[in-house]
Design an enzyme around this catalytic site. Structure first.
Site, PDB file in Angstrom:
ATOM      1  N   TYR A 188    -112.299 -58.541  28.373  1.00 51.51           N
ATOM      2  CA  TYR A 188    -112.035 -57.444  27.443  1.00 51.51           C
ATOM      3  C   TYR A 188    -112.813 -57.730  26.144  1.00 51.51           C
ATOM      4  O   TYR A 188    -112.820 -58.865  25.659  1.00 51.51           O
ATOM      5  CB  TYR A 188    -110.536 -57.369  27.173  1.00 51.51           C
ATOM      6  CG  TYR A 188    -110.167 -56.324  26.166  1.00 51.51           C
ATOM      7  CD1 TYR A 188    -110.235 -54.978  26.488  1.00 51.51           C
ATOM      8  CD2 TYR A 188    -109.777 -56.676  24.884  1.00 51.51           C
ATOM      9  CE1 TYR A 188    -109.918 -54.018  25.549  1.00 51.51           C
ATOM     10  CE2 TYR A 188    -109.461 -55.713  23.945  1.00 51.51           C
ATOM     11  CZ  TYR A 188    -109.533 -54.382  24.283  1.00 51.51           C
ATOM     12  OH  TYR A 188    -109.227 -53.431  23.354  1.00 51.51           O
ATOM     13  N   ARG A 228     -88.755 -61.746  11.733  1.00 48.09           N
ATOM     14  CA  ARG A 228     -90.078 -62.249  12.112  1.00 48.09           C
ATOM     15  C   ARG A 228     -89.961 -63.256  13.265  1.00 48.09           C
ATOM     16  O   ARG A 228     -90.888 -63.419  14.044  1.00 48.09           O
ATOM     17  CB  ARG A 228     -90.790 -62.891  10.913  1.00 48.09           C
ATOM     18  CG  ARG A 228     -92.295 -63.050  11.170  1.00 48.09           C
ATOM     19  CD  ARG A 228     -93.033 -63.659   9.983  1.00 48.09           C
ATOM     20  NE  ARG A 228     -92.774 -65.073   9.879  1.00 48.09           N
ATOM     21  CZ  ARG A 228     -92.174 -65.676   8.848  1.00 48.09           C
ATOM     22  NH1 ARG A 228     -91.769 -64.970   7.803  1.00 48.09           N
ATOM     23  NH2 ARG A 228     -91.982 -66.967   8.841  1.00 48.09           N
ATOM     24  N   ASP A 251    -105.062 -62.605  32.272  1.00 53.44           N
ATOM     25  CA  ASP A 251    -104.870 -61.277  31.686  1.00 53.44           C
ATOM     26  C   ASP A 251    -104.685 -60.314  32.862  1.00 53.44           C
ATOM     27  O   ASP A 251    -105.620 -60.033  33.605  1.00 53.44           O
ATOM     28  CB  ASP A 251    -106.088 -60.895  30.831  1.00 53.44           C
ATOM     29  CG  ASP A 251    -105.887 -59.565  30.100  1.00 53.44           C
ATOM     30  OD1 ASP A 251    -105.158 -58.700  30.633  1.00 53.44           O
ATOM     31  OD2 ASP A 251    -106.475 -59.380  29.020  1.00 53.44           O
ATOM     32  N   LYS A 276    -101.237 -50.502  27.630  1.00 53.09           N
ATOM     33  CA  LYS A 276    -101.823 -49.823  28.782  1.00 53.09           C
ATOM     34  C   LYS A 276    -100.719 -49.381  29.753  1.00 53.09           C
ATOM     35  O   LYS A 276     -99.942 -48.512  29.418  1.00 53.09           O
ATOM     36  CB  LYS A 276    -102.864 -50.741  29.439  1.00 53.09           C
ATOM     37  CG  LYS A 276    -103.832 -51.393  28.427  1.00 53.09           C
ATOM     38  CD  LYS A 276    -104.724 -50.419  27.699  1.00 53.09           C
ATOM     39  CE  LYS A 276    -105.452 -51.013  26.498  1.00 53.09           C
ATOM     40  NZ  LYS A 276    -106.199 -52.233  26.722  1.00 53.09           N
TER      41      LYS A 276
HETATM   42  C1  LIG Z   1    -106.629 -53.289  25.933  1.00 55.49           C
HETATM   43  C2  LIG Z   1    -106.785 -54.645  26.504  1.00 55.49           C
HETATM   44  C3  LIG Z   1    -106.546 -55.787  25.726  1.00 55.49           C
HETATM   45  C4  LIG Z   1    -106.173 -55.722  24.263  1.00 55.49           C
HETATM   46  O1  LIG Z   1    -104.948 -55.125  24.084  1.00 55.49           O
HETATM   47  P1  LIG Z   1    -104.516 -54.346  22.709  1.00 55.49           P
HETATM   48  O2  LIG Z   1    -103.144 -53.892  23.020  1.00 55.49           O
HETATM   49  O3  LIG Z   1    -105.511 -53.255  22.493  1.00 55.49           O
HETATM   50  O4  LIG Z   1    -104.570 -55.373  21.621  1.00 55.49           O
HETATM   51  C5  LIG Z   1    -106.673 -57.026  26.344  1.00 55.49           C
HETATM   52  N1  LIG Z   1    -107.040 -57.133  27.632  1.00 55.49           N
HETATM   53  C6  LIG Z   1    -107.283 -56.065  28.400  1.00 55.49           C
HETATM   54  C7  LIG Z   1    -107.683 -56.252  29.829  1.00 55.49           C
HETATM   55  C8  LIG Z   1    -107.179 -54.786  27.868  1.00 55.49           C
HETATM   56  O5  LIG Z   1    -107.456 -53.719  28.638  1.00 55.49           O
END
Ligand SMILES: *Cc1c(COP(=O)(O)O)cnc(C)c1O
Length: 403
Positions: A118, A64, A194, A219
């Site tokens: 998001y 963990r 982000d 992504k």
């Molecule tokens: C998909 C996404 C998230 C969240 O990510 P997960 O892997 O689904 O938890 C956060 N920010 C952006 C810009 C995203 O496209």
């Protein structure tokens, strides 16, 4: 070493994987200590009561907190992010965002964030952080003066969270301007970006002074729509250390198998993103002239002078996300989705395959009408995540669906 070399060579010693050319998967939940003294030392270092010496071998404790596949992945991902010196991996992008915010903000503190965000992040703020006592000030993406003002005036400001470009209209926010505003405060907040849409290939927030870069590794990093993951990277290793301590408490480290999968995707991130961006640019520039497309949102086609300035200052290439506003509103958007033959109707993005969605009825369906207006999410808007298929086949698919 340049990034494409470093990503394939650093952080992994075949001798520790019985000579295997690729890392083994270490699925153990716990690790055998070399001696009771080594166990004591490992706990002292993990608990922050002692510092590891350079080159010191510290025994692993428990998965963990840390495990070999997370260590390998964290070492190998650093060269992909310009300016990064440390990384910490999570079991989703949301876990990376939540854990990073809670590493620096506590009840009574506040954060400033750009909108649209998001959807999951927006929910995290409204449904958890605000009731928990961390208040938020929203600033519309691209409104530089308003962002500077909010950063200057917020009380007990601990975190500035920027998402650029914003989803789904690709509106950009000036990272350096936010960093400079944050630096003017007596106790500067942590500036987080982000970078999921354009990073790590085309946008480098740490080079503009940001403190933490966040990813949904689900992504482009993962790239095949087959796993969830999240990453935070920093120039200052002390920040990653603080975030890792929270990760150990929350228990949201990325599991060994997923680390191994993501690790194998890293050497091709730049190849995939470059191809997808070239595809998207060719498609966007052709669809911009289509008579059924009322408006197109794509960085190489920006018209607003300030948006063009921000794009040129912080993005190397336009990327592979584009949105179309179709003449005929929701009915036209739904018809378009129904008629697609190659591109698939799904949310998410950044995979090798092309995905298309209707944000207003899906990803943005719980957003208020006022916020939708601000975000520019209209009835006729479809969002496209362009993959690495041959762009001519994709263009033909979009054209036949429009027809
Ligand atoms: C998909 C996404 C998230 C969240 O990510 P997960 O892997 O689904 O938890 C956060 N920010 C952006 C810009 C995203 O496209």
């Amino acid at each position: 070493m340049r990034p494409p070399t470093a990503v394939l060579t650093r952080g992994f010693d075949p001798a520790l994987s019985v000579g295997s050319a690729r890392p083994a998967v270490f699925r153990s939940s716990t690790y055998v200590f070399t001696s009771p003294e080594a166990a004591e030392r490992a706990f002292a270092i993990a608990g922050g009561r002692a510092q590891a010496m350079p080159g010191e071998h510290v025994d692993l404790i428990y998965s963990r907190f840390n495990h070999p596949n997370a260590e390998i992945l964290e070492d190998q991902i650093v060269p992909l992010e310009k300016g990064a010196r440390a990384a910490v991996v999570f079991n989703s992008g949301m876990a990376a965002i939540m854990t990073s915010i809670l590493a620096f903000a506590r009840p009574g503190d506040s954060m400033v964030y750009t909108v649209p965000l998001y959807g999951g992040t927006q929910h995290l703020i409204h449904e958890f952080l605000e009731p928990f006592g961390i208040s938020g000030t929203a600033v519309r993406a691209g409104q530089g003066a308003a962002l500077v003002k909010a950063i200057a005036e917020a009380r007990n400001l601990r975190v500035v969270l920027i998402e650029t470009p914003a989803n789904p209209t690709l509106m950009m926010t000036d990272i350096r301007q936010a960093v400079e505003a944050a630096g003017k405060r007596e106790a500067p907040p942590v500036v987080m970006v982000d970078n999921t849409f354009l990073g790590p290939t085309f946008q480098h927030p740490l080079m503009h002074g940001a403190d933490v870069v966040l990813y949904s590794g689900t992504k482009y990093l993962g790239g095949f729509s087959d796993m969830l993951s999240g990453v935070a990277l920093t120039a200052d290793p002390a920040l990653v250390k603080t975030i890792k301590a929270r990760r150990g408490l929350f228990g949201n480290i990325l599991q060994p198998d997923e680390c191994w999968i993501l690790d194998s995707r890293l050497p091709t991130v730049n190849l995939r993103m470059n191809r997808a961006s070239k595809n998207a640019q060719r498609i966007a520039e052709r669809l911009a002239a289509h008579k059924k497309v009322e408006r197109i949102h794509y960085p190489s086609l920006f018209a607003d002078a300030d948006q063009v300035r921000i794009r040129d200052a912080q993005c190397d290439y336009p990327g592979a996300m584009l949105s179309l506003e179709l003449e005929g509103g929701k009915a036209a958007a739904f018809d378009f989705l129904r008629k697609l033959k190659l591109a698939r109707n799904a949310v998410s993005l950044g995979g090798v395959e092309t995905l298309v969605c209707h944000p207003k009825s899906t990803t943005h369906s719980s957003v208020s009408a006022a916020e939708l207006e601000i975000a520019g999410v209209t009835d006729g808007l479809v969002r496209i995540s362009v993959g690495i298929e041959d762009w001519r086949d994709l263009l033909a698919d979009f054209e036949q669906a429009l027809a």
